[in-house]
Write a protein that holds these residues in place. Structure first.
Motif, PDB file in Angstrom:
ATOM      1  N   GLU A   1      10.279  -3.737  -1.997  1.00 31.92           N
ATOM      2  CA  GLU A   1      10.319  -2.354  -2.765  1.00 31.92           C
ATOM      3  C   GLU A   1       9.970  -2.359  -4.087  1.00 31.92           C
ATOM      4  O   GLU A   1       9.339  -1.366  -4.568  1.00 31.92           O
ATOM      5  N   ALA A   2      10.467  -3.216  -4.958  1.00 29.87           N
ATOM      6  CA  ALA A   2      10.290  -3.125  -6.267  1.00 29.87           C
ATOM      7  C   ALA A   2       8.984  -3.689  -6.670  1.00 29.87           C
ATOM      8  O   ALA A   2       8.439  -2.970  -7.565  1.00 29.87           O
ATOM      9  N   VAL A   3       8.327  -4.567  -6.011  1.00 33.64           N
ATOM     10  CA  VAL A   3       6.910  -4.877  -6.039  1.00 33.64           C
ATOM     11  C   VAL A   3       6.092  -3.829  -5.870  1.00 33.64           C
ATOM     12  O   VAL A   3       4.922  -3.352  -6.546  1.00 33.64           O
ATOM     13  N   GLY A   4       6.248  -2.891  -4.764  1.00 31.90           N
ATOM     14  CA  GLY A   4       5.547  -1.752  -4.313  1.00 31.90           C
ATOM     15  C   GLY A   4       5.682  -0.555  -5.419  1.00 31.90           C
ATOM     16  O   GLY A   4       4.424  -0.094  -6.078  1.00 31.90           O
TER      17      GLY A   4
ATOM     18  N   THR B   1       3.714  -2.058  -8.591  1.00 32.27           N
ATOM     19  CA  THR B   1       2.582  -2.247  -8.537  1.00 32.27           C
ATOM     20  C   THR B   1       1.605  -0.754  -8.255  1.00 32.27           C
ATOM     21  O   THR B   1       0.155  -0.535  -8.942  1.00 32.27           O
ATOM     22  N   LYS B   2       2.272   0.269  -7.550  1.00 32.27           N
ATOM     23  CA  LYS B   2       1.813   1.861  -7.549  1.00 32.27           C
ATOM     24  C   LYS B   2       1.846   2.237  -9.071  1.00 32.27           C
ATOM     25  O   LYS B   2       0.917   3.042  -9.290  1.00 32.27           O
ATOM     26  N   GLU B   3       2.605   1.693  -9.937  1.00 35.55           N
ATOM     27  CA  GLU B   3       2.557   2.571 -11.313  1.00 35.55           C
ATOM     28  C   GLU B   3       1.693   1.565 -12.177  1.00 35.55           C
ATOM     29  O   GLU B   3       0.906   2.436 -13.137  1.00 35.55           O
ATOM     30  N   LYS B   4       1.723   0.347 -12.126  1.00 37.00           N
ATOM     31  CA  LYS B   4       0.814  -0.424 -12.920  1.00 37.00           C
ATOM     32  C   LYS B   4      -0.692  -0.499 -12.497  1.00 37.00           C
ATOM     33  O   LYS B   4      -1.750  -0.613 -13.367  1.00 37.00           O
ATOM     34  N   TYR B   5      -0.998  -0.648 -11.259  1.00 38.09           N
ATOM     35  CA  TYR B   5      -2.291  -0.580 -10.769  1.00 38.09           C
ATOM     36  C   TYR B   5      -2.520   0.678  -9.656  1.00 38.09           C
ATOM     37  O   TYR B   5      -2.736   0.204  -8.492  1.00 38.09           O
ATOM     38  N   PRO B   6      -2.538   1.672 -10.171  1.00 35.91           N
ATOM     39  CA  PRO B   6      -2.335   3.058  -9.412  1.00 35.91           C
ATOM     40  C   PRO B   6      -3.725   2.933  -8.306  1.00 35.91           C
ATOM     41  O   PRO B   6      -3.563   3.778  -7.329  1.00 35.91           O
ATOM     42  N   GLU B   7      -4.722   2.305  -8.646  1.00 35.94           N
ATOM     43  CA  GLU B   7      -6.047   2.484  -7.696  1.00 35.94           C
ATOM     44  C   GLU B   7      -5.858   1.353  -6.659  1.00 35.94           C
ATOM     45  O   GLU B   7      -6.992   1.282  -6.090  1.00 35.94           O
ATOM     46  N   ASP B   8      -4.855   0.478  -6.720  1.00 35.04           N
ATOM     47  CA  ASP B   8      -4.899  -0.658  -6.076  1.00 35.04           C
ATOM     48  C   ASP B   8      -4.215  -0.750  -4.732  1.00 35.04           C
ATOM     49  O   ASP B   8      -3.836  -1.680  -4.171  1.00 35.04           O
ATOM     50  N   SER B   9      -3.891   0.346  -4.201  1.00 34.08           N
ATOM     51  CA  SER B   9      -3.450   0.717  -2.680  1.00 34.08           C
ATOM     52  C   SER B   9      -4.137  -0.203  -1.832  1.00 34.08           C
ATOM     53  O   SER B   9      -5.442   0.062  -1.505  1.00 34.08           O
TER      54      SER B   9
ATOM     55  N   LYS C   1      -4.844  -3.253  -1.832  1.00 37.58           N
ATOM     56  CA  LYS C   1      -5.700  -4.353  -2.602  1.00 37.58           C
ATOM     57  C   LYS C   1      -4.883  -5.760  -2.605  1.00 37.58           C
ATOM     58  O   LYS C   1      -5.286  -6.643  -2.950  1.00 37.58           O
ATOM     59  N   TRP C   2      -3.406  -5.455  -2.792  1.00 35.06           N
ATOM     60  CA  TRP C   2      -2.452  -6.646  -2.933  1.00 35.06           C
ATOM     61  C   TRP C   2      -1.585  -6.941  -1.709  1.00 35.06           C
ATOM     62  O   TRP C   2      -1.324  -6.015  -0.763  1.00 35.06           O
ATOM     63  N   LYS C   3      -1.120  -8.127  -1.829  1.00 34.93           N
ATOM     64  CA  LYS C   3       0.098  -8.491  -0.636  1.00 34.93           C
ATOM     65  C   LYS C   3       0.920  -9.318  -1.532  1.00 34.93           C
ATOM     66  O   LYS C   3       0.630  -9.954  -2.429  1.00 34.93           O
ATOM     67  N   LEU C   4       2.190  -9.260  -1.121  1.00 32.31           N
ATOM     68  CA  LEU C   4       3.274  -9.874  -1.633  1.00 32.31           C
ATOM     69  C   LEU C   4       3.224 -11.242  -0.781  1.00 32.31           C
ATOM     70  O   LEU C   4       3.654 -11.362   0.508  1.00 32.31           O
ATOM     71  N   TYR C   5       2.773 -12.389  -1.502  1.00 33.87           N
ATOM     72  CA  TYR C   5       2.736 -13.799  -0.746  1.00 33.87           C
ATOM     73  C   TYR C   5       4.143 -14.458  -0.396  1.00 33.87           C
ATOM     74  O   TYR C   5       4.181 -14.923   0.462  1.00 33.87           O
ATOM     75  N   ALA C   6       4.721 -14.556  -1.730  1.00 30.52           N
ATOM     76  CA  ALA C   6       5.769 -15.233  -1.748  1.00 30.52           C
ATOM     77  C   ALA C   6       6.844 -14.765  -2.474  1.00 30.52           C
ATOM     78  O   ALA C   6       6.560 -14.171  -3.645  1.00 30.52           O
ATOM     79  N   ILE C   7       8.195 -15.060  -2.433  1.00 31.88           N
ATOM     80  CA  ILE C   7       9.243 -15.075  -3.396  1.00 31.88           C
ATOM     81  C   ILE C   7      10.071 -16.337  -3.485  1.00 31.88           C
ATOM     82  O   ILE C   7      10.298 -16.903  -2.426  1.00 31.88           O
TER      83      ILE C   7
ATOM     84  N   GLU D   1       0.726  -1.235  -0.024  1.00 30.69           N
ATOM     85  CA  GLU D   1      -0.006   0.061  -0.087  1.00 30.69           C
ATOM     86  C   GLU D   1       0.937   1.146   0.051  1.00 30.69           C
ATOM     87  O   GLU D   1       2.055   1.398   0.231  1.00 30.69           O
ATOM     88  N   TRP D   2       0.317   2.477  -0.454  1.00 29.91           N
ATOM     89  CA  TRP D   2       1.077   3.443  -0.409  1.00 29.91           C
ATOM     90  C   TRP D   2      -0.139   4.593  -0.181  1.00 29.91           C
ATOM     91  O   TRP D   2      -1.388   4.649  -0.113  1.00 29.91           O
ATOM     92  N   ASP D   3       0.615   5.868   0.400  1.00 32.03           N
ATOM     93  CA  ASP D   3      -0.326   6.809   1.053  1.00 32.03           C
ATOM     94  C   ASP D   3      -0.131   8.239   0.174  1.00 32.03           C
ATOM     95  O   ASP D   3      -0.353   9.187   0.704  1.00 32.03           O
ATOM     96  N   PHE D   4       0.362   8.174  -1.034  1.00 32.95           N
ATOM     97  CA  PHE D   4       0.582   9.360  -1.907  1.00 32.95           C
ATOM     98  C   PHE D   4       0.347   8.832  -3.294  1.00 32.95           C
ATOM     99  O   PHE D   4       0.182   7.592  -3.616  1.00 32.95           O
ATOM    100  N   GLU D   5       0.224   9.919  -4.237  1.00 36.22           N
ATOM    101  CA  GLU D   5      -0.468   9.883  -5.519  1.00 36.22           C
ATOM    102  C   GLU D   5       0.597   9.021  -6.218  1.00 36.22           C
ATOM    103  O   GLU D   5       1.893   9.092  -6.167  1.00 36.22           O
TER     104      GLU D   5
END
Length: 425
Positions: free
Chosen positions: A290-293, A296-304, A306-312, A242-246
């Motif tokens: 950090e890379a995933v965040g 996701t912020k760039e590709k799915y901007p409305e999804d803060s 809504k997602w979780k990093l389950y596994a690597i 999640e993120w709290d900025f635009e």
């Protein structure tokens, strides 16, 4: 051809009766299905010197022998005659008429494994035999398989050995201590209400069922199926994104991904370590998060949120990040993302999104409401649940630990209360 490879090729031609064949081409591959630190396969395509009929361009003619040999141990891993046409003049392989005992003896001689202690009979069919890796007749996981297949004339048409087979010093011997009374509370907690698509009726069916899972013999840990299957670097992270900025403007450009297992001769001879087997470090996990965040912020901007990093985990030389919805519904098919991350720069190179699969079920009727509770469903399923001993590979210690495999082929139709065979859905 390198002298070492030439010696292997000459040995194969002699040992497998390929006097009437010639070597058309060869490749080197890394064997990612082996527990061996650096396992390379020498793949050869031997073509018959005399070919009857026309052969389509780009295809091997019938009877071509495709052989894969372990580069270091020189053991046979795969042998296939194209279209099942065994054209070897002097047969060095077992035949179907020889019977299972002779075939097992040949497998032991070919693989260096001992029947019963390291592999066991799984299935005997009209055209061949299938074996599974074992430790004193107890199955192991991830699964190792050996298959011997014969053509209509009863001649060998295929041999394959995949996965890993435990050595005696890798086994942590101990008596199996899991009983129904011990694991029942654990199984009850694993029981889930799932919605399964019934394509013929275009509807979702609510079913109480349990996924395959493993419980350590000391009753202290539950090993998810995915972690046991991946065997090496799989780490469950389970962190919200999640993120709290635009969100920034989308600039992501996917790059081409190389999923080939092929390696150069120089890489194989240098015995370069397999990066896929290297454990994940805290830095790998943190910088990938950090890379995933950022992605996701760039590709799915409305999804803060809504997602979780389950596994690597590591695969094909990349760091793979699995993203699951933070709030999941009960459907067995969930929306998931798979991100390919450069392990050197920790930048997302490409991704896959399975949303197109979910859209295939958009018109399905919603599942009916359950008519029974989870406890009631568990009582109905209790006699169908199987708890069997299995040895699970533990990559950190490179040993196999005894676990109980919890599995159930049945479920409870939550709308009717009927017990149903899941394979028939």
């Amino acid at each position: 051809m390198n002298e070492q490879l030439q010696e292997l090729a000459d040995s194969c031609q002699k040992n497998y009766g390929l006097d009437n064949y010639y070597l058309e081409r060869y490749h080197l591959f890394r064997d990612d299905n082996s527990n061996v630190e650096n396992a390379f396969l020498f793949s050869m395509e031997w073509v018959p010197r005399v070919v009857e009929g026309e052969v389509e361009e780009g295809l091997n003619p019938p009877g071509t022998a495709v052989i894969e040999i372990e580069l270091e141990s020189k053991k046979l891993r795969h042998f296939t005659f194209v279209q099942g046409a065994n054209l070897v003049e002097e047969q060095v392989f077992p035949q179907l008429k020889d019977g299972s005992e002779s075939i097992i003896e040949w497998v032991e001689e070919t693989t260096g494994l001992e029947f019963g202690r390291q592999f066991q009979l799984k299935e005997e069919a009209e055209n061949g035999i299938r074996f599974l890796a074992a430790a004193d007749n107890i199955p192991v996981f991830p699964v190792g398989t050996i298959e011997v297949v014969f053509n209509k004339e009863g001649m060998l048409s295929q041999f394959s050995m995949d996965g890993s087979f435990p050595q005696e010093d890798q086994i942590k011997w101990e008596p199996f201590a899991l009983t129904s009374s011990i694991v029942d509370p654990i199984i009850l907690n694993q029981l889930q209400l799932l919605e399964i698509p019934i394509e013929e009726e275009e509807r979702w069916l609510p079913v109480f069922g349990t996924t395959t899972t493993f419980i350590t013999n000391n009753k202290q840990h539950i090993i998810p199926f995915e972690k046991a299957e991946m065997r090496d670097s799989y780490e469950i992270v389970d962190r919200n994104i999640e993120w709290d900025f635009e969100a920034t403007e989308e600039t992501f450009v996917p790059q081409e991904i190389d999923l080939s297992h092929e390696v150069s001769l120089e890489e194989a001879l240098a015995n370069k370590p397999d990066e896929n087997k290297r454990p994940l470090t805290p830095e790998d996990i943190e910088r990938s998060f950090e890379a995933v965040g950022s992605f996701t912020k760039e590709k799915y901007p409305e999804d803060s949120g809504k997602w979780k990093l389950y596994a690597i985990f590591r695969e094909h030389g990349y760091l793979i990040a699995e993203l699951w919805p933070r709030m999941q519904d009960k459907k067995v098919i969930q929306h998931k993302l798979k991100l390919f991350i450069d392990p050197a720069t920790y930048s997302v190179l490409n991704f896959t999104d399975n949303e197109f699969i979910l859209e295939m079920f958009d018109h399905f009727s919603e599942a009916e409401s359950p008519v029974l509770t989870k406890d009631e469903a568990f009582e109905k399923l209790h006699s169908y649940i199987e708890i069997t001993p299995v040895y699970i590979y533990e990559p950190n210690s490179e040993t196999y630990q005894l676990c109980g495999k919890v599995d159930c082929s049945y479920g409870v139709n939550a709308a009717t209360g009927d017990v149903i065979l899941l394979d028939e859905l």
